[in-house]
Design a protein around this motif. Structure first.
Motif, PDB file in Angstrom:
ATOM      1  N   VAL A 111       0.858  -1.209   0.108  1.00  0.00           N
ATOM      2  CA  VAL A 111      -0.068   0.021   0.063  1.00  0.00           C
ATOM      3  C   VAL A 111       0.953   1.214  -0.014  1.00  0.00           C
ATOM      4  CG1 VAL A 111      -1.632   1.330   1.153  1.00  0.00           C
ATOM      5  CG2 VAL A 111      -2.193  -0.994   1.116  1.00  0.00           C
ATOM      6  N   ILE A 112       1.984   1.502   0.857  1.00  0.00           N
ATOM      7  CA  ILE A 112       2.858   2.258   0.885  1.00  0.00           C
ATOM      8  C   ILE A 112       3.417   2.661  -0.658  1.00  0.00           C
ATOM      9  CG2 ILE A 112       5.015   3.083   1.588  1.00  0.00           C
ATOM     10  CD1 ILE A 112       4.228   1.656   4.322  1.00  0.00           C
ATOM     11  N   VAL A 113       3.752   1.642  -1.190  1.00  0.00           N
ATOM     12  CA  VAL A 113       4.502   2.074  -2.594  1.00  0.00           C
ATOM     13  C   VAL A 113       3.286   2.483  -3.638  1.00  0.00           C
ATOM     14  CG1 VAL A 113       4.285  -0.223  -3.854  1.00  0.00           C
ATOM     15  CG2 VAL A 113       6.047   0.997  -4.431  1.00  0.00           C
ATOM     16  N   ILE A 114       2.093   2.212  -3.424  1.00  0.00           N
ATOM     17  CA  ILE A 114       1.107   2.609  -4.474  1.00  0.00           C
ATOM     18  C   ILE A 114       0.697   4.067  -3.770  1.00  0.00           C
ATOM     19  CG2 ILE A 114      -1.284   2.540  -4.861  1.00  0.00           C
ATOM     20  CD1 ILE A 114      -1.062  -0.669  -4.464  1.00  0.00           C
ATOM     21  N   LEU A 115       0.599   4.151  -2.576  1.00  0.00           N
ATOM     22  CA  LEU A 115       0.401   5.689  -1.936  1.00  0.00           C
ATOM     23  C   LEU A 115       1.538   6.500  -2.255  1.00  0.00           C
ATOM     24  CD1 LEU A 115      -1.471   5.123   1.452  1.00  0.00           C
ATOM     25  CD2 LEU A 115      -2.356   5.797  -0.899  1.00  0.00           C
ATOM     26  N   ALA A 116       2.753   6.030  -2.212  1.00  0.00           N
ATOM     27  CA  ALA A 116       3.935   7.043  -2.774  1.00  0.00           C
ATOM     28  C   ALA A 116       3.719   7.548  -3.999  1.00  0.00           C
ATOM     29  CB  ALA A 116       5.139   6.195  -2.568  1.00  0.00           C
ATOM     30  N   PHE A 117       3.249   6.664  -5.113  1.00  0.00           N
ATOM     31  CA  PHE A 117       3.080   7.071  -6.418  1.00  0.00           C
ATOM     32  C   PHE A 117       1.878   8.070  -6.580  1.00  0.00           C
ATOM     33  CE2 PHE A 117       5.391   3.240  -7.942  1.00  0.00           C
ATOM     34  CZ  PHE A 117       6.251   3.842  -8.543  1.00  0.00           C
ATOM     35  N   VAL A 118       0.676   7.996  -5.737  1.00  0.00           N
ATOM     36  CA  VAL A 118      -0.302   8.863  -5.623  1.00  0.00           C
ATOM     37  C   VAL A 118       0.038  10.226  -5.016  1.00  0.00           C
ATOM     38  CG1 VAL A 118      -2.486   9.268  -4.380  1.00  0.00           C
ATOM     39  CG2 VAL A 118      -2.020   7.056  -5.269  1.00  0.00           C
ATOM     40  N   ARG A 119       1.067  10.228  -3.910  1.00  0.00           N
ATOM     41  CA  ARG A 119       1.379  11.223  -3.254  1.00  0.00           C
ATOM     42  C   ARG A 119       2.254  12.071  -4.479  1.00  0.00           C
ATOM     43  NH1 ARG A 119       4.024  11.402   2.425  1.00  0.00           N
ATOM     44  NH2 ARG A 119       4.032  13.203   1.948  1.00  0.00           N
ATOM     45  N   LEU A 120       3.289  11.524  -5.039  1.00  0.00           N
ATOM     46  CA  LEU A 120       4.152  12.267  -6.235  1.00  0.00           C
ATOM     47  C   LEU A 120       3.147  12.819  -7.098  1.00  0.00           C
ATOM     48  CD1 LEU A 120       7.066   9.600  -6.399  1.00  0.00           C
ATOM     49  CD2 LEU A 120       6.933  12.034  -5.555  1.00  0.00           C
ATOM     50  N   TRP A 121       2.229  12.025  -7.712  1.00  0.00           N
ATOM     51  CA  TRP A 121       1.264  12.542  -8.741  1.00  0.00           C
ATOM     52  C   TRP A 121       0.390  13.827  -8.139  1.00  0.00           C
ATOM     53  CZ3 TRP A 121      -4.024  13.423  -8.581  1.00  0.00           C
ATOM     54  CH2 TRP A 121      -4.721  13.634  -9.591  1.00  0.00           C
ATOM     55  N   LYS A 129      17.901  24.175   1.399  1.00  0.00           N
ATOM     56  CA  LYS A 129      16.832  23.692   0.321  1.00  0.00           C
ATOM     57  C   LYS A 129      17.590  22.535  -0.387  1.00  0.00           C
ATOM     58  CE  LYS A 129      15.237  28.393  -1.069  1.00  0.00           C
ATOM     59  NZ  LYS A 129      15.188  29.287  -1.970  1.00  0.00           N
ATOM     60  N   TYR A 130      18.818  22.453  -0.535  1.00  0.00           N
ATOM     61  CA  TYR A 130      19.536  21.165  -1.054  1.00  0.00           C
ATOM     62  C   TYR A 130      19.272  20.130  -0.126  1.00  0.00           C
ATOM     63  CZ  TYR A 130      23.248  17.955  -2.201  1.00  0.00           C
ATOM     64  OH  TYR A 130      23.772  16.773  -2.579  1.00  0.00           O
ATOM     65  N   ILE A 131      19.543  19.961   1.148  1.00  0.00           N
ATOM     66  CA  ILE A 131      19.328  18.988   2.061  1.00  0.00           C
ATOM     67  C   ILE A 131      17.815  18.614   2.148  1.00  0.00           C
ATOM     68  CG2 ILE A 131      19.163  18.430   4.388  1.00  0.00           C
ATOM     69  CD1 ILE A 131      21.728  20.026   4.838  1.00  0.00           C
ATOM     70  N   PHE A 180      13.751  14.718   0.209  1.00  0.00           N
ATOM     71  CA  PHE A 180      12.647  14.550  -0.214  1.00  0.00           C
ATOM     72  C   PHE A 180      12.807  13.109  -1.418  1.00  0.00           C
ATOM     73  CE2 PHE A 180       9.893  15.016  -4.066  1.00  0.00           C
ATOM     74  CZ  PHE A 180       8.701  15.155  -3.415  1.00  0.00           C
ATOM     75  N   ILE A 181      13.754  13.279  -2.111  1.00  0.00           N
ATOM     76  CA  ILE A 181      14.032  12.371  -3.270  1.00  0.00           C
ATOM     77  C   ILE A 181      14.388  10.874  -2.587  1.00  0.00           C
ATOM     78  CG2 ILE A 181      15.824  11.635  -4.965  1.00  0.00           C
ATOM     79  CD1 ILE A 181      15.815  14.827  -5.491  1.00  0.00           C
ATOM     80  N   LEU A 182      15.291  11.154  -1.538  1.00  0.00           N
ATOM     81  CA  LEU A 182      15.640   9.847  -0.911  1.00  0.00           C
ATOM     82  C   LEU A 182      14.409   8.980  -0.248  1.00  0.00           C
ATOM     83  CD1 LEU A 182      19.328  10.711   0.254  1.00  0.00           C
ATOM     84  CD2 LEU A 182      18.729   9.179  -1.427  1.00  0.00           C
ATOM     85  N   LEU A 183      13.765   9.941   0.520  1.00  0.00           N
ATOM     86  CA  LEU A 183      12.501   9.411   1.150  1.00  0.00           C
ATOM     87  C   LEU A 183      11.546   8.789   0.172  1.00  0.00           C
ATOM     88  CD1 LEU A 183      11.704  11.771   3.863  1.00  0.00           C
ATOM     89  CD2 LEU A 183      11.863   9.438   4.251  1.00  0.00           C
ATOM     90  N   TYR A 184      11.284   9.340  -0.888  1.00  0.00           N
ATOM     91  CA  TYR A 184      10.188   8.848  -2.003  1.00  0.00           C
ATOM     92  C   TYR A 184      10.945   7.586  -2.503  1.00  0.00           C
ATOM     93  CZ  TYR A 184       6.352  11.928  -1.064  1.00  0.00           C
ATOM     94  OH  TYR A 184       5.493  12.699  -0.575  1.00  0.00           O
ATOM     95  N   GLY A 185      12.264   7.892  -2.900  1.00  0.00           N
ATOM     96  CA  GLY A 185      12.900   6.773  -3.477  1.00  0.00           C
ATOM     97  C   GLY A 185      12.857   5.328  -2.845  1.00  0.00           C
ATOM     98  N   LEU A 186      13.003   5.610  -1.507  1.00  0.00           N
ATOM     99  CA  LEU A 186      12.858   4.349  -0.396  1.00  0.00           C
ATOM    100  C   LEU A 186      11.654   3.844  -0.490  1.00  0.00           C
ATOM    101  CD1 LEU A 186      15.428   5.132   2.324  1.00  0.00           C
ATOM    102  CD2 LEU A 186      15.606   3.411   0.895  1.00  0.00           C
ATOM    103  N   MET A 187      10.418   4.918  -0.212  1.00  0.00           N
ATOM    104  CA  MET A 187       9.086   4.199  -0.178  1.00  0.00           C
ATOM    105  C   MET A 187       8.597   3.582  -1.442  1.00  0.00           C
ATOM    106  SD  MET A 187       6.809   7.311   1.755  1.00  0.00           S
ATOM    107  CE  MET A 187       7.539   8.842   0.813  1.00  0.00           C
ATOM    108  N   ILE A 188       9.441   4.074  -2.693  1.00  0.00           N
ATOM    109  CA  ILE A 188       9.111   3.231  -3.798  1.00  0.00           C
ATOM    110  C   ILE A 188       9.942   1.882  -3.941  1.00  0.00           C
ATOM    111  CG2 ILE A 188       9.160   2.964  -6.278  1.00  0.00           C
ATOM    112  CD1 ILE A 188       8.125   6.151  -5.801  1.00  0.00           C
TER     113      ILE A 188
END
Length: 180
Positions: free
Chosen positions: A53-63, A81-83, A88-96
């Motif tokens: 469910v988390i991987v599906i919701l990660a895509f929903v959240r990104l959309w 801003k860089y951090i 953000f990128i690493l968290l979503y990368g991991l959630m997927i």
């Protein structure tokens, strides 16, 4: 630019935070139950199904993030801003990727997972040596996720208590009205 996060974004944020906590706790508490017990099966099933469910919701959240207006952020320096962007990128990368790696791993262990009468397809052939190695990768990725979530939470508290800006309040539903 928007001044507030959309209520759906807030709802998804906190829903996923709770689900991530449950996924992590299910693996932390699994050792309390002997192999083959119903408690252990419950912990594993919870872990597997919420991971999916988390991987599906990660895509929903990104959309949803992609389709929403950017939220105005307090004045941040380039390093902040860089951090923030990197986390953000690493968290979503991991959630997927983490649930997908777990899905491959359960296939390597020759474990079947079903939900509501639907069998999750096996995407890997059984291989116990590879399964053990991939399990270690999965665990390392999860520990990296713990660190990133901790960094994310620390940053929210830093904004709230040190910078005294509205970053954290904008993600809390009950404060939304006061910030308008």
């Amino acid at each position: 630019m928007a001044h507030h996060y959309h209520p759906i974004a807030i709802w998804l944020h906190w829903l996923m935070a709770i689900m991530l906590a449950i996924v992590c706790l299910s693996m932390e508490f699994i050792s309390l139950y002997p192999k083959g017990s119903s408690g252990r099966t419950l912990m594993l099933s919870t872990h597997y199904l919420l991971g999916l469910v988390i991987v599906i919701l990660a895509f929903v959240r990104l959309w949803f993030w992609w389709r929403s207006k950017p939220v105005e952020n307090p004045d941040q320096g380039p390093m902040q801003k860089y951090i923030a962007r990197a986390v953000f990128i690493l968290l979503y990368g991991l959630m997927i990727t983490l649930p997908i790696v777990g899905w491959v791993d359960i296939g390597l262990w020759d474990v079947s997972v079903s939900a509501f009468g639907w069998q999750l397809p096996q995407i890997a052939s059984p291989d116990s040596v590879m399964a053990e190695e991939l399990s270690q990768v999965h665990i390392l990725m999860a520990k990296t996720g713990y660190g990133l979530v901790g960094l994310h939470g620390t940053a929210a508290l830093y904004h709230h208590f040190i910078l005294k800006d509205a970053t954290l309040k904008r993600m809390l539903p009950r404060f939304r009205q006061r910030l308008s």
